[in-house]
Design an enzyme around this catalytic site. Structure first.
Site, PDB file in Angstrom:
ATOM      1  N   ASP A  24      45.112  41.892  46.305  1.00  0.00           N
ATOM      2  CA  ASP A  24      44.853  42.670  45.094  1.00  0.00           C
ATOM      3  C   ASP A  24      44.227  44.070  45.558  1.00  0.00           C
ATOM      4  OD1 ASP A  24      45.903  40.917  43.497  1.00  0.00           O
ATOM      5  OD2 ASP A  24      44.030  39.772  43.376  1.00  0.00           O
ATOM      6  N   GLU A 284      52.160  40.017  47.280  1.00  0.00           N
ATOM      7  CA  GLU A 284      52.620  41.182  46.491  1.00  0.00           C
ATOM      8  C   GLU A 284      52.679  42.292  47.483  1.00  0.00           C
ATOM      9  OE1 GLU A 284      51.836  42.168  42.727  1.00  0.00           O
ATOM     10  OE2 GLU A 284      51.642  44.224  42.896  1.00  0.00           O
TER      11      GLU A 284
END
Ligand code: TRH
Length: 394
Positions: A24, A284
């Protein structure tokens, strides 16, 4: 840090909370740097976990979190309670649905020209993204409207992060064999056969790794396995019959040479991806960076409740394999499912077919990256989107 920077109103302000791991903050840090580079350095990034930030950005590790630090035009600040009294940015981004401090929301609502408020969502290749990207959500009490912004792979989404100059830097790195050899030598990766298959391995725990290590040891082609420090290191050690492994170690077993690398900054990680012919990535940010590396990748998706992540995995595979020759697509899909525990077959069993298909997949990975690079990136789409909502609100 310069007092002016502490108090100047930024154009972009990003809030990020660590859920787990690095991703993140990793995504937010890259976006913040990119925006600062494009937009005259007026970016402030708040992170709740200074230690995680410090792993990705050594300048932050060396700084006093109470004072913050400016890196590449981004003012990095520690998000603590009580939240300080600062003028909100012109555009306020809450990353991954983190909750903005109430005092900041109040400050946003009081401004004569209210900030554009964006919720930057997780990346997904699923079709529903097109229907949710850009949706508005009015605040229940305050005169503020939040808009959802979804990264994605097509024109109906917010695109993928790709900072200015990334592809050029990759190409310069790749087209300089002497530079690449020096880069490897500096990391103790020299003196390997010319036909070595270079693989990087960044992953969560992987119970089925031993079989794959075995396949590489017994294979016909030498494999160099570069493992940056991460959660999979214990499984690598166990698979090689060792108690533990540490950065700097190099272990030879059959045709497999395993090298453990220290966790680097983000630029160093990009270079690792560019130096390999196959990258195992996770989460991600590394997943996106591996696509920009334009070589085959294996994605370990972050596990969610009720196997929701497997739906996301299939959605990406469907997009990624479009146009890939049928046999290669099957080999890739089988291996990815095995790596994510979505199939009864183990990665070690699925390896041979993937290895055979690698040359075809390599060509496809290049086309995939080139096609994505020909579309607008996330920062440009975000800038345009915010311009529209701010103009509409005037
Ligand atoms: O750390 P991750 O597993 O993050 C994940 C995902 O973001 C996921 O979406 C989220 O929900 C979950 O956490 C909680 O994997 P990711 O996203 O690849 O982030 C790793 C970051 O670490 C990325 O920015 C690359 C960086 N990195 C380095 O900077 N140096 C290194 O040596 C390595 C191995 C990674």
């Amino acid at each position: 840090m310069d007092v002016r920077l502490q108090h100047e109103r930024p154009k972009w302000e990003i809030f990020c909370q660590v859920v787990d791991n690095f991703g993140d903050i990793g995504v937010c840090l890259r976006l913040a740097r990119d925006l600062a580079d494009r937009d005259g350095k007026r970016v402030r990034l708040w992170v709740d976990d200074w230690a995680v930030l410090g792993r990705l950005c050594p300048a932050a590790a060396a700084a006093d979190p109470a004072r913050g630090v400016e890196v590449d035009g981004v003012v990095l600040r520690h998000w603590v309670q009580p939240f300080p009294d600062v003028v909100p940015g012109e555009i306020v981004i809450e990353a991954f649905a983190c909750e903005l401090p109430e005092v900041h929301l109040q400050a946003m609502a009081k401004l004569a020209e209210r900030p554009a408020w964006i919720n930057l969502e997780y990346l997904s290749a699923e079709d529903w993204v097109a229907g949710c990207h850009g949706l508005a959500s009015p605040h229940p009490r305050l005169p503020l409207v939040k808009h959802f912004f979804f990264p994605g792979f097509d024109e109906a989404s917010g695109g993928l992060p790709r900072e200015t100059g990334l592809i050029g830097r990759r190409e310069r790195f790749r087209s300089d064999p002497a530079g690449m050899a020096a880069w490897r030598a500096e990391r103790g990766l020299g003196s390997l056969a010319d036909d070595t298959l270079w693989i990087s391995l960044f992953a969560y725990e992987q119970a089925a790794l031993a079989g794959l290590l075995e396949a590489w040891q017994q294979g016909t082609r030498p494999v160099a396995l570069l493992v940056p420090e991460s959660r999979i290191l214990g499984d690598v050690a166990a698979g090689l019959g060792l108690d533990a492994l540490h950065a700097g170690q190099r272990i030879e077993r059959g045709r497999l040479t395993t090298c453990v690398l220290p966790f680097t900054d983000q630029a160093g990680y990009d270079a690792l991806l560019w130096s390999c012919a196959l990258n195992f990535v996770r989460g991600e940010d590394s997943f996106v960076r591996a696509q920009w590396a334009a070589v085959p990748l294996v994605w370990q998706i972050y596990a969610q409740q009720d196997d929701a992540h497997l739906v996301k995995l299939e959605a990406f595979l469907a997009r990624y394999c479009h146009g890939l020759e049928e046999g290669a697509a099957a080999a890739l899909g089988d291996f990815w499912r095995a790596w994510n525990g979505a199939d009864d077959i183990a990665p070690g069993q699925a390896w041979h077919a993937l290895e055979q298909a690698l040359p075809v997949i390599a060509g496809h990975a290049r086309c995939w990256s080139d096609r994505l690079a020909s579309t607008a990136d996330l920062a440009s789409r975000l800038t345009k989107f915010c311009f529209h909502i701010r103009s509409a609100a005037r």
